[in-house]
Design a protein around this motif. Structure first.
Motif, PDB file in Angstrom:
ATOM      1  N   GLN A  46       0.834  -1.204   0.000  1.00 55.25           N
ATOM      2  CA  GLN A  46       0.000   0.000   0.000  1.00 55.25           C
ATOM      3  C   GLN A  46       0.870   1.257   0.000  1.00 55.25           C
ATOM      4  OE1 GLN A  46      -2.431  -0.775   3.507  1.00 55.25           O
ATOM      5  NE2 GLN A  46      -4.259  -0.806   2.214  1.00 55.25           N
ATOM      6  N   ALA A  49       2.262   1.761  -3.394  1.00 59.69           N
ATOM      7  CA  ALA A  49       1.227   2.268  -4.300  1.00 59.69           C
ATOM      8  C   ALA A  49       1.036   3.766  -4.103  1.00 59.69           C
ATOM      9  CB  ALA A  49      -0.088   1.527  -4.074  1.00 59.69           C
ATOM     10  N   LYS A  53       1.722   6.898  -6.875  1.00 59.09           N
ATOM     11  CA  LYS A  53       0.723   7.904  -7.235  1.00 59.09           C
ATOM     12  C   LYS A  53       1.313   9.308  -7.267  1.00 59.09           C
ATOM     13  CE  LYS A  53      -3.286   5.415  -5.518  1.00 59.09           C
ATOM     14  NZ  LYS A  53      -4.335   5.357  -4.491  1.00 59.09           N
ATOM     15  N   GLU A 160      -0.369  -0.747  -7.154  1.00 61.39           N
ATOM     16  CA  GLU A 160      -1.783  -0.393  -7.222  1.00 61.39           C
ATOM     17  C   GLU A 160      -2.594  -1.499  -7.908  1.00 61.39           C
ATOM     18  OE1 GLU A 160      -4.527   3.424  -8.522  1.00 61.39           O
ATOM     19  OE2 GLU A 160      -2.372   3.484  -8.852  1.00 61.39           O
TER      20      GLU A 160
END
Length: 176
Positions: A46, A49, A53, A160
């Motif tokens: 996580q 990810a 971003k 992701e």
């Protein structure tokens, strides 16, 4: 520093679960092996990810999740290790072009098993602080070209994409 802070935060959330593994730093890429409980690994993915971003300003770019395994009976690495590949470690020229991506991953895992055995035998024999991983067995470090080819392989998901697949239930077609 990024990994140290991440692991410190994880230890606060999961005090009983240590993180072990290996971080190989190359001039143009990083290869990261993490051994921990499923929830810690999920949290790390996580975090990766969220890093991805951030776009071109992110600390890490073009992140791929190659393998996630559950219920492993023993850990490969007794502690957390980091190695910087200072000299280029080259793969044989024709080997990558003729091998499938699965065969390349198998070769990487084989090298990692040998490297882990080397580290464990060194730690069993020595009570001094451990030497750098790359000085122990430079021939067992995964070639940077191999890591780059794995990062470019379409078979592997970004963090992701991995989370999206991991968190969505398997949906079997009802008419099959």
């Amino acid at each position: 520093g990024y990994h140290r802070e991440l692991f410190e935060n994880l230890l606060e959330d999961h005090p009983g679960e240590e993180v072990s593994g290996l971080l190989l730093l190359y001039s143009s890429c990083i290869f990261h092996i993490v051994e921990s409980c499923s929830s810690t690994i999920h949290h790390i993915i996580q975090d990766l990810a969220s890093l991805q971003k951030q776009g071109h300003s992110a600390l890490l770019q073009e992140i791929k999740v190659l393998v996630v395994a559950h219920n492993i009976p023993t850990r490969l690495f007794p502690d957390w290790y980091m190695a910087t590949a200072t000299s280029p470690v080259a793969a044989p020229r024709d080997s990558e072009q003729s091998e499938s991506t699965a065969e390349v991953v198998t070769g990487c895992l084989t090298l990692l098993l040998k490297l882990a055995a080397c580290i464990q035998s060194f730690e069993d024999d020595s009570k001094e602080p451990s030497e750098s991983v790359h000085t122990l067995a430079p021939e067992l470090l995964i070639p940077a070209e191999t890591i780059n080819s794995l990062c470019n392989a379409e078979e592997y998901a970004s963090p992701e994409e991995f989370l999206r697949m991991y968190l969505s239930p398997a949906q079997a077609a009802l008419d099959s």
